[in-house]
Design a protein around this motif. Structure first.
Motif, PDB file in Angstrom:
ATOM      1  N   ARG A   1       2.435 -44.507 -48.304  1.00 57.11           N
ATOM      2  CA  ARG A   1       2.294 -44.477 -46.856  1.00 57.11           C
ATOM      3  C   ARG A   1       2.999 -43.223 -46.361  1.00 57.11           C
ATOM      4  O   ARG A   1       4.034 -42.822 -46.894  1.00 57.11           O
ATOM      5  N   LEU A   2       2.401 -42.635 -45.347  1.00 58.49           N
ATOM      6  CA  LEU A   2       3.021 -41.446 -44.787  1.00 58.49           C
ATOM      7  C   LEU A   2       3.998 -41.866 -43.696  1.00 58.49           C
ATOM      8  O   LEU A   2       3.671 -42.683 -42.846  1.00 58.49           O
ATOM      9  N   GLN A   3       5.196 -41.361 -43.753  1.00 59.75           N
ATOM     10  CA  GLN A   3       6.118 -41.624 -42.649  1.00 59.75           C
ATOM     11  C   GLN A   3       6.875 -40.349 -42.304  1.00 59.75           C
ATOM     12  O   GLN A   3       6.773 -39.343 -43.003  1.00 59.75           O
ATOM     13  N   TYR A   4       7.578 -40.388 -41.214  1.00 57.06           N
ATOM     14  CA  TYR A   4       8.280 -39.201 -40.733  1.00 57.06           C
ATOM     15  C   TYR A   4       9.761 -39.502 -40.654  1.00 57.06           C
ATOM     16  O   TYR A   4      10.156 -40.541 -40.122  1.00 57.06           O
ATOM     17  N   ARG A   5      10.558 -38.598 -41.231  1.00 54.29           N
ATOM     18  CA  ARG A   5      11.986 -38.871 -41.293  1.00 54.29           C
ATOM     19  C   ARG A   5      12.781 -37.754 -40.629  1.00 54.29           C
ATOM     20  O   ARG A   5      12.501 -36.571 -40.851  1.00 54.29           O
ATOM     21  N   CYS A   6      13.730 -38.126 -39.805  1.00 57.89           N
ATOM     22  CA  CYS A   6      14.582 -37.143 -39.149  1.00 57.89           C
ATOM     23  C   CYS A   6      15.494 -36.515 -40.194  1.00 57.89           C
ATOM     24  O   CYS A   6      16.185 -37.219 -40.924  1.00 57.89           O
ATOM     25  N   GLN A   7      15.485 -35.183 -40.262  1.00 58.60           N
ATOM     26  CA  GLN A   7      16.267 -34.493 -41.282  1.00 58.60           C
ATOM     27  C   GLN A   7      17.735 -34.369 -40.880  1.00 58.60           C
ATOM     28  O   GLN A   7      18.559 -33.843 -41.623  1.00 58.60           O
ATOM     29  N   GLU A   8      18.050 -34.845 -39.699  1.00 59.37           N
ATOM     30  CA  GLU A   8      19.445 -34.811 -39.259  1.00 59.37           C
ATOM     31  C   GLU A   8      20.148 -36.119 -39.598  1.00 59.37           C
ATOM     32  O   GLU A   8      21.233 -36.120 -40.125  1.00 59.37           O
ATOM     33  N   CYS A   9      19.492 -37.241 -39.255  1.00 61.50           N
ATOM     34  CA  CYS A   9      20.214 -38.512 -39.364  1.00 61.50           C
ATOM     35  C   CYS A   9      19.522 -39.515 -40.270  1.00 61.50           C
ATOM     36  O   CYS A   9      20.084 -40.554 -40.572  1.00 61.50           O
ATOM     37  N   GLY A  10      18.285 -39.238 -40.698  1.00 59.22           N
ATOM     38  CA  GLY A  10      17.624 -40.140 -41.624  1.00 59.22           C
ATOM     39  C   GLY A  10      16.754 -41.201 -40.962  1.00 59.22           C
ATOM     40  O   GLY A  10      16.142 -42.014 -41.632  1.00 59.22           O
TER      41      GLY A  10
ATOM     42  N   SER B   1      13.657 -43.085 -39.585  1.00 60.57           N
ATOM     43  CA  SER B   1      12.257 -42.932 -39.972  1.00 60.57           C
ATOM     44  C   SER B   1      11.339 -43.587 -38.952  1.00 60.57           C
ATOM     45  O   SER B   1      11.705 -44.579 -38.309  1.00 60.57           O
ATOM     46  N   ALA B   2      10.157 -42.977 -38.790  1.00 56.00           N
ATOM     47  CA  ALA B   2       9.188 -43.477 -37.818  1.00 56.00           C
ATOM     48  C   ALA B   2       7.796 -43.303 -38.402  1.00 56.00           C
ATOM     49  O   ALA B   2       7.565 -42.426 -39.228  1.00 56.00           O
ATOM     50  N   PRO B   3       6.842 -44.180 -38.008  1.00 54.11           N
ATOM     51  CA  PRO B   3       5.489 -44.054 -38.544  1.00 54.11           C
ATOM     52  C   PRO B   3       4.737 -42.853 -37.975  1.00 54.11           C
ATOM     53  O   PRO B   3       3.747 -42.413 -38.533  1.00 54.11           O
TER      54      PRO B   3
ATOM     55  N   CYS C   1      14.182 -37.051 -31.942  1.00 48.90           N
ATOM     56  CA  CYS C   1      14.597 -38.239 -32.678  1.00 48.90           C
ATOM     57  C   CYS C   1      15.287 -39.211 -31.723  1.00 48.90           C
ATOM     58  O   CYS C   1      16.233 -38.846 -31.042  1.00 48.90           O
ATOM     59  N   PRO C   2      14.800 -40.474 -31.665  1.00 51.23           N
ATOM     60  CA  PRO C   2      15.428 -41.442 -30.746  1.00 51.23           C
ATOM     61  C   PRO C   2      16.832 -41.835 -31.185  1.00 51.23           C
ATOM     62  O   PRO C   2      17.613 -42.350 -30.395  1.00 51.23           O
ATOM     63  N   GLU C   3      17.176 -41.598 -32.460  1.00 55.22           N
ATOM     64  CA  GLU C   3      18.474 -42.010 -32.984  1.00 55.22           C
ATOM     65  C   GLU C   3      19.567 -40.988 -32.653  1.00 55.22           C
ATOM     66  O   GLU C   3      20.598 -41.324 -32.100  1.00 55.22           O
ATOM     67  N   CYS C   4      19.291 -39.698 -33.001  1.00 59.42           N
ATOM     68  CA  CYS C   4      20.355 -38.702 -32.845  1.00 59.42           C
ATOM     69  C   CYS C   4      20.002 -37.637 -31.811  1.00 59.42           C
ATOM     70  O   CYS C   4      20.743 -36.670 -31.631  1.00 59.42           O
ATOM     71  N   SER C   5      18.839 -37.794 -31.146  1.00 54.11           N
ATOM     72  CA  SER C   5      18.416 -36.881 -30.078  1.00 54.11           C
ATOM     73  C   SER C   5      18.134 -35.451 -30.542  1.00 54.11           C
ATOM     74  O   SER C   5      18.058 -34.545 -29.719  1.00 54.11           O
TER      75      SER C   5
END
Ligand code: TYD
Ligand code: MG
Length: 477
Positions: free
Chosen positions: A10-19, A21-23, A29-33
């Motif tokens: 499955r393809l997913q997208y991961r924030c390279q700052e905080c990890g 993940s979103a589809p 990034c909603p986690e670390c902005s």
């Protein structure tokens, strides 16, 4: 229906700052902005997927705490002999400790690590893994640093599997991984440096360290903006996080502990990069004081405390008539809001008028400090510039200034005074409330209870009539 053994992805997208993940790819990034930090990642699903282990997985049977009373090890520490480094580690490294040493490229992480590894290798078998440099390059650096072979085994490798094999066969007591962003495990998704790889590789090494009681140093790069996968992501799984950075360009390198399970977090270590690697800076006085001894308007010396370490610092100020409708206030090295409060307290309690003045306040040497005991020096520097009156060059000013103009306690005053005395200062203005703990150190100690008393002393010292000043007393050296 799911077939056993079948592999789906499955393809997913991961924030390279905080990890996070979103589809779907997201701009922010909603986690670390962080902006534009999402990278595509293929996630394997089903039984053959990469094992999703918890980050720090080591287990024990439930055991009553009382049963362990006799087993509490007196944490045996191995010191590196590099004083500035050992102090941050709380005296040395502890078996099973995982340390992250992070900093911008070129700051001297590899240099510091090679110097420390050389010292530790006399007691601990050392494996130095570099994923960035060839054996020849590391050997060249070692020669330059005057580091002998000792017990160091070098490995130039980026494949985690082979690194773990080497650890298995060599059984080192100390493993250095330079850097955590260059290793990858071929069975895990993503390229070296991606969030998944960095996190999984670090976790694997953590498990190894804990199970073998080996000390592991992970080196990690951060860019000036503090980004790139790695250091931020690993902070919570390692025991100790050290940040290596420079506060004044190229002159001084500062090592700080931002997390430490086995030691203090408020210490700093100071280094200078020289021909033969990093040199400890034990006497910081010469670095932060501009021409100590010169009588210039607008400067006041203080002793700041970073952890247990007193550092002489110089507050500078410039007060000039403004040419703008709104007077400017600038603070460099100090917190601006703190400076605004101090200026307001001075206007109220010293009855000086600053509303038509631009006020600039800074710490010499490009340092940044938040020690409130520097307040008094900042106020006296402003007063000195505003009155065009140079302060006595042999005096240090220590104390927090409150809203009511009172001078609050300064912690560890005795240590601060000793540092000032060592650097050749003769006199110290200290808070009345702490003067009992001053311990003198051969200094003439003047206890002041309020900013008015301090200003009164300054005005009096100009006329060199210091006799009979309030609160003045000389403690026995
Ligand atoms: P390095 O340890 O490679 O930095 P990092 O691992 O953090 O990327 O050192 C970087 C700089 O230090 C490099 O520009 C060269 C310089 N340097 C010296 O000035 N003297 C020395 O003895 C050494 C080894 C390096
Ligand atoms: Mg390096």
């Amino acid at each position: 229906m799911k077939q056993p053994g079948s592999r789906r992805s499955r393809l997913q997208y991961r924030c390279q700052e905080c990890g996070y993940s979103a589809p779907k790819p997201l701009g922010q990034c909603p986690e670390c902005s962080a902006w534009n930090s999402m990278a595509e990642e293929v996630q394997e699903l089903g039984p053959a997927a990469a094992p999703s282990r918890s980050l720090a997985e080591f287990s024990s049977a439930p055991t009553p705490l009382g049963d362990l009373a006799g087993e509490v090890e007196t944490t045996a520490r191995s010191a590196t002999g590099i004083g500035e480094f050992d102090r941050l580690l709380g005296g040395g490294v502890v078996c099973g400790q995982v340390v992250l040493l992070a900093g911008p490229p070129g700051i001297g992480k590899s240099t510091l690590m090679l110097q420390a590894a050389a010292a530790l290798s006399s007691g601990l078998k050392t494996l130095y893994v570099s994923g960035e440099e060839s054996l020849r390059q590391i050997a060249g650096r070692a020669r330059r640093l005057g580091v002998g072979g000792g017990g160091i085994v070098l490995l130039s490798e980026t494949n985690l599997g082979r690194i773990l094999d080497a650890i298995e066969s060599l059984k080192p007591g100390l493993v250095v991984l330079d850097s955590v962003q260059t290793v990858h495990h071929p069975e895990w998704p993503g390229t070296a440096g991606s969030v998944t790889q960095v996190r999984e590789c670090a976790a694997e090494l953590l498990r190894t360290a804990k199970s073998r009681g080996a000390v592991v140093f992970l080196l990690g790069h951060v860019t000036k903006e503090g980004s790139l996968a790695g250091p931020k992501l690993l902070e919570h799984i390692v025991d100790t996080v050290l940040y290596f950075d420079t506060e004044r360009h190229d002159l001084l390198r500062v090592l700080r502990a931002s997390k430490n399970r086995f030691g203090p977090t408020d210490e700093i270590g100071l280094f200078e990069m020289g021909e033969k690697g990093l040199r400890e800076v034990a006497q910081a006085a010469d670095l932060f004081l501009e021409e100590a001894g010169a009588r210039t308007c607008g400067r006041a010396i203080s002793v700041s405390l970073e952890g247990s370490r007193p550092i002489l610092v110089e507050a500078q100020s410039l007060v000039v008539t403004t040419h703008y409708p709104l007077p400017r206030r600038t603070a460099t090295g100090f917190d601006l809001n703190r400076v605004l409060m101090l200026l307001a307290a001075m206007e109220k309690h010293l009855r000086i008028r600053l509303e038509d003045k631009d006020v600039f306040v800074s710490l010499a040497g490009g340092l940044k400090m938040s020690d409130p005991s520097l307040d008094l020096a900042a106020c006296m520097a402003v007063l000195s510039s505003e009155r065009d009156l140079a302060l006595p060059a042999d005096t240090v000013f220590i104390g927090e200034v409150g809203l009511l103009g009172e001078i609050g306690r300064a912690p560890s005053l005795a240590g601060r005074l000793r540092e000032a005395s060592k650097a050749g200062f003769k006199r110290a203005l200290v808070p009345k409330r702490s003067s009992g703990s001053a311990g003198a150190a051969g200094l003439d100690v003047i206890a002041v209870g309020s900013i008015q008393e301090a200003a009164g002393w300054v005005a009096g010292s100009k006329k060199s009539t210091m006799k009979g000043e309030p609160g003045r007393r000389t403690l026995p050296g």
